[in-house]
Design a protein around this motif. Structure first.
Motif, short mmCIF file in Angstrom:
data_model
loop_
_atom_site.label_atom_id
_atom_site.label_comp_id
_atom_site.label_asym_id
_atom_site.label_seq_id
_atom_site.Cartn_x
_atom_site.Cartn_y
_atom_site.Cartn_z
N PHE A 1 0.87 -1.06 -0.06
CA PHE A 1 0.08 0.06 -0.21
C PHE A 1 0.87 1.33 -0.07
O PHE A 1 2.05 1.04 0.53
N ASP A 2 0.29 2.11 -0.46
CA ASP A 2 0.96 3.62 -0.39
C ASP A 2 0.90 4.01 1.00
O ASP A 2 0.00 3.80 1.81
N ASN A 3 1.86 4.78 1.36
CA ASN A 3 2.27 5.14 2.81
C ASN A 3 1.66 6.35 3.19
O ASN A 3 1.93 6.92 4.38
N SER A 4 1.03 7.10 2.40
CA SER A 4 0.45 8.24 2.71
C SER A 4 -0.96 8.28 3.57
O SER A 4 -1.58 7.31 3.52
N PRO A 5 -1.15 9.28 4.24
CA PRO A 5 -2.47 9.28 5.00
C PRO A 5 -3.75 9.38 4.14
O PRO A 5 -4.82 8.89 4.31
N ALA A 6 -3.35 9.95 2.76
CA ALA A 6 -4.54 9.96 1.75
C ALA A 6 -4.92 8.45 1.45
O ALA A 6 -6.08 8.05 1.28
N ALA A 7 -3.82 7.65 1.20
CA ALA A 7 -4.01 6.23 0.87
C ALA A 7 -4.87 5.42 2.01
O ALA A 7 -5.59 4.68 1.93
N LEU A 8 -4.43 5.88 3.28
CA LEU A 8 -5.05 5.22 4.56
C LEU A 8 -6.46 5.62 4.65
O LEU A 8 -7.36 4.54 4.53
N HIS A 9 -6.88 6.87 4.11
CA HIS A 9 -8.25 7.24 4.16
C HIS A 9 -9.21 6.43 3.21
O HIS A 9 -10.11 5.97 3.11
N LEU A 10 -8.39 6.34 1.98
CA LEU A 10 -8.86 5.68 0.62
C LEU A 10 -9.28 4.28 0.92
O LEU A 10 -10.50 3.74 0.83
N TRP A 11 -8.44 3.47 1.64
CA TRP A 11 -8.66 2.12 1.87
C TRP A 11 -9.62 2.11 2.92
O TRP A 11 -10.82 1.01 2.84
N ASN A 12 -9.53 2.84 4.06
CA ASN A 12 -10.53 2.78 4.89
C ASN A 12 -12.05 3.02 4.47
O ASN A 12 -13.00 2.42 4.87
N PHE A 13 -12.14 3.94 3.65
CA PHE A 13 -13.37 4.25 3.08
C PHE A 13 -13.82 3.25 2.35
O PHE A 13 -15.11 2.68 2.47
N LEU A 14 -13.04 2.61 1.62
CA LEU A 14 -13.70 1.39 0.83
C LEU A 14 -14.04 0.50 1.27
O LEU A 14 -15.05 -0.35 1.10
N LEU A 15 -13.29 -0.06 2.51
CA LEU A 15 -13.51 -1.16 3.35
C LEU A 15 -14.56 -0.96 4.46
O LEU A 15 -14.65 -2.17 4.98
N THR A 16 -15.06 -0.01 4.44
CA THR A 16 -16.07 0.32 5.28
C THR A 16 -17.49 0.56 4.65
O THR A 16 -18.34 0.98 5.41
N GLU A 17 -17.52 0.09 3.37
CA GLU A 17 -19.03 0.30 2.91
C GLU A 17 -20.09 -0.28 3.61
O GLU A 17 -21.16 0.14 3.54
N GLU A 18 -19.78 -1.53 3.84
CA GLU A 18 -20.99 -2.26 4.07
C GLU A 18 -21.39 -1.45 5.77
O GLU A 18 -22.87 -1.59 5.73
N ASP A 19 -20.73 -1.12 6.57
CA ASP A 19 -21.08 -0.47 7.63
C ASP A 19 -21.66 0.83 7.38
O ASP A 19 -22.92 1.40 7.86
N ARG A 20 -21.12 1.54 6.19
CA ARG A 20 -21.87 2.53 5.89
C ARG A 20 -23.41 2.53 5.29
O ARG A 20 -24.36 3.28 5.85
N LEU A 21 -23.43 1.28 4.60
CA LEU A 21 -24.96 1.05 3.90
C LEU A 21 -25.88 0.68 5.14
O LEU A 21 -26.71 1.05 5.37
N ARG A 22 -25.31 -0.01 6.43
CA ARG A 22 -26.01 -0.38 7.27
C ARG A 22 -26.38 0.56 8.11
O ARG A 22 -27.84 1.05 8.83
N GLN A 23 -25.56 1.80 8.16
CA GLN A 23 -26.02 2.80 9.06
C GLN A 23 -27.13 3.53 8.16
O GLN A 23 -28.01 4.30 8.85
#
Lengths: 287, 460
Positions: free
Chosen positions: B50-72
């Motif tokens: 993975f890229d080491n930037s905070p931007a990449a961290l946010h990107l991955w976290n956003f992608l991988l939490t979609e199911e939670d978001r939909l349930r919310q």
């Protein structure tokens, strides 16, 4: 008259004739199937392309969008230098918008055909009767009554299948893709005078059964209705390698309250495994 | 703290995350270490860099939490609408309602990869009649059966017609399981004759006017369907407002691509660029956060370019990639072999183009829908790819076949031949399965051969 080849039940042959050209429904021979070997390409599609290569020019070919593979076959035909090809967009929904869309596509097809023939379409030559039904063969006692469904089954395949059934089974309903146009309703003469494209579009799109139609239950409803009027002991589903649509149907047929289903992947001539399965199926049906 | 651009393994990211937090990193509500997703089942992350930037961290976290978001969203009383196959257009309509949110169940095709096939979606699909002869999108059927990977949508809208057979069959299977689907007809985009009325579309294609008229009618029906589900009418100004937001996001993403694909040194990894591109089809169920993340990403990319910094050697070969990969690792592999991503056509180029400014927003959406590269011929698609290759200066093309997909067997050959004939670029076709580990030697050999070919051509 220039021959116009096609292999899809949704191509109105009468429109080809009305444009002064000779409609030719493709019938693959065993050799066409043997040439079909490209990984991932439906054998029926590849057999069609192979069969076209063997024709003597000039000729025209109508492809349809009924499946993605045939849609891409038009691209392959063009990529290999094929001339006089036309891709007819066949909707898979059947509502009023789909009829309008298909009518416009038929208008485009007519213009393509008229450019080839050099004269205008004569719609008054179109016979409005319903297609001649292939009907049920006289049933012989003690033979299993078989309904046939699946992808296009060509004459050579049908003969091989009937030979394999021998004296133990009779095909009483042929609902394979190259036989389903027999179920199309008659054309309305008055509607043909008003707008022949809309009438052809409605008759073809709304009454020829297809597994591609969405919602998909329409096909199964149609099949169940047919089986209420034609008693059968078993259903044989013939599919070609790499055809996703018929592969998807197999499971759903088995889920429905229908007679037993035998699915055979049959490429041209019967394979030993397919014959064994057919033997077992007939045995299971008490033959 | 060292902020030099780099690619990190999952475990290296743990240390990096601790450093960033210690340095005061602020995160959105879905933030956290990437490792937690792997611990929760996304095992494939352990094989990626993975890229080491905070931007990449946010990107991955956003992608991988979609199911939670939909349930919310559901908890918040929003209707969840599953938009299927059209990839990019119907969600714009859905997201214009304040009580609806769109997502693509199609996205389940990556679930077996992320879970390293421990989740059993392919097995469930096979039990439903969709075996390995179908493309990985069959995982969607499994996800509808077990209900464990996304909330079952309140409504489903699916395009049919000029679409792939695999998806058509999979969607039909979903419907047969009792999930009602609103089907709409997507015509095959035909090259208009010289005598008929035609229209230029956003991706550079041309189509007959009657096909736009047809799609306009289809979108009117979709709108009526949605209004009924939402229990409220949609004012055209609401749709226009959404279109403006979408266009802003799309322009931002185009800037990201333009900068990354043309920079002398690759400022961002192929994997992150792939993920960012995927956000564009339905904004990962949150348009505002998509905009925020792309902004952060764009800022990071600009900073790196200004500093002449990047994550790959300057001589990395500029590759144009055709079709999405079922295994995310393929993007890392490209870079390990000496390549970098310089152009993509992941089957939804129309979702990256700004929507035309049209008085009638439904006409604008109809034009977008008909710009779908998959709705036309392989030659159309090849021309689109060639246009992008010229724009980005790509040096070679990888056509990545999708296992079992109905269009790949013929389309790849046509595109490959067209590119070679018209641009003279080296081209290879590879097939990337859902988990490519056992194919790695062969994939690596083919990619390395392509990259060596380009390097040899550079010398001559």
């Amino acid at each position: 008259m220039m021959p116009v080849w096609y292999n899809c039940p949704f191509v109105p042959a009468e429109l080809i004739s009305a444009c002064g050209l000779s409609s030719r429904r493709f019938d693959a021979d065993a050799g066409d199937f043997c040439a079909a070997q490209t990984e991932g390409i439906c054998f029926a599609v590849e057999a069609f392309l192979t069969g076209m290569k063997k024709q003597t020019p000039p000729y025209a070919v109508i492809f349809t969008t009924l499946c993605d593979q045939m849609r891409r076959a038009f691209d392959l035909y063009q990529a290999n230098g094929g001339k006089n090809g036309f891709l007819l967009n066949v909707p898979v929904t059947t509502g009023p918008d789909a009829i309008s869309l298909f009518a416009e596509e038929l208008r485009q097809m007519k213009q393509f055909l008229c450019r080839l023939s050099g004269h205008a379409a004569r719609f008054n030559t179109i016979h409005t009767d319903a297609p001649i039904s292939q009907g049920s063969k006289p049933h012989k006692n003690n033979r299993a009554k078989i309904a046939l469904t699946g992808g296009p089954v060509y004459a050579c395949q049908l003969a091989a299948l009937e030979h394999s059934l021998g004296s133990r089974g009779t095909i009483v309903l042929n609902a394979t893709e190259n036989a389903v146009e027999q179920f199309r309703r008659a054309l309305n003469p008055e509607a043909m005078k008003t707008d022949p494209y809309v009438e052809l579009a409605a008759a073809y799109l709304q009454t020829i059964p297809s597994i591609r139609t969405r919602p998909g239950h329409l096909f199964y409803q149609w099949l169940e209705t047919q089986l209420q009027t034609t008693a059968v002991d078993g259903i044989i589903l013939i599919r070609h390698p790499f055809c996703d649509h018929w592969r998807g149907v197999e499971h759903q047929l088995r889920q429905r309250p229908l007679p037993p289903v035998l699915a055979i992947e049959w490429n041209g001539s019967p394979q030993a495994a397919a014959l064994s399965r057919l033997e077992a199926f007939l045995e299971m049906l008490g033959q | 703290m060292n902020s030099k651009p780099a690619q990190l393994t999952l475990s290296q990211w743990q240390e990096r995350y601790a450093q960033l937090k210690a340095a005061g990193l602020q995160e959105p509500a879905y933030g956290g270490p990437i490792l937690r997703h792997a611990d929760q089942g996304d095992k494939r992350l352990g094989c990626l860099k993975f890229d080491n930037s905070p931007a990449a961290l946010h990107l991955w976290n956003f992608l991988l939490t979609e199911e939670d978001r939909l349930r919310q969203h559901r908890t918040d009383g929003k209707h969840i609408v599953g938009t299927m196959k059209d990839l990019g257009t119907v969600p714009i309509l859905v997201n214009s309602f304040d009580n609806m949110v769109a997502f693509y169940p199609d996205g389940a095709w990556w679930t077996p990869c992320l879970k390293q096939m421990h989740e059993g979606l392919f097995e469930i699909a096979a039990q439903q009649g969709l075996d390995e002869s179908f493309c990985p999108v069959r995982a969607m059927v499994g996800a509808f059966v077990n209900g464990q990977h996304f909330p079952i949508p309140d409504a489903l809208i699916c395009s049919v017609g000029a679409t792939c057979d695999d998806f058509s069959v999979a969607a039909q299977r979903v419907e047969s399981l009792g999930h009602s689907i609103f089907w709409w007809e997507m015509p095959h985009r035909r090259t208009p004759s010289t005598t008929e009325s035609s229209i230029a579309l956003p991706c550079g294609f041309i189509a007959p006017q009657y096909q736009i008229d047809h799609l306009h009618r289809q979108f009117q029906q979709i709108l009526q369907f949605l209004e009924h589900k939402a229990g409220q009418p949609l004012h055209p100004d609401d749709l226009r407002r959404t279109i403006r937001k979408v266009n802003h996001i799309r322009r931002m993403f185009r800037d990201i691509q333009q900068l990354c694909f043309t920079a002398p040194i690759a400022p961002m990894g192929s994997l992150e660029l792939l993920i960012a591109e995927m956000l564009m089809i339905h904004f990962c169920s949150d348009m505002a956060q998509t905009e925020w993340i792309l902004n952060v990403l764009l800022s990071e990319i600009r900073t790196r370019i200004d500093n002449a910094a990047g994550i790959l050697p300057a001589d990395a070969v500029r590759i144009f990639w055709v079709n999405p990969v079922a295994d995310l690792y393929a993007m890392n592999l490209l870079e390990e072999c000496g390549g970098r991503l310089c152009g993509t056509e992941f089957l939804f180029a129309h979702a990256l183009e700004p929507i035309p400014d049209h008085d009638d927003p439904l006409t604008a959406l109809a034009q977008m829908a008909l710009s779908d590269p998959m709705a036309g011929s392989a030659f159309d698609r090849a021309e689109l790819i060639a246009c992008k290759i010229r724009q980005f200066g790509s040096e070679a093309v990888v056509i990545s076949r999708i296992s079992g997909a109905s269009h790949c067997a013929s389309e790849g050959k046509i595109i490959s031949r067209w590119i070679q004939d018209h641009l003279g670029l080296p081209t290879i076709e590879i097939e990337v399965p859902t988990l490519s580990d056992s194919y790695r030697p062969s994939l690596q050999t083919r990619l390395e051969a392509l990259i060596e070919t380009v390097k040899t051509r550079r010398k001559s």
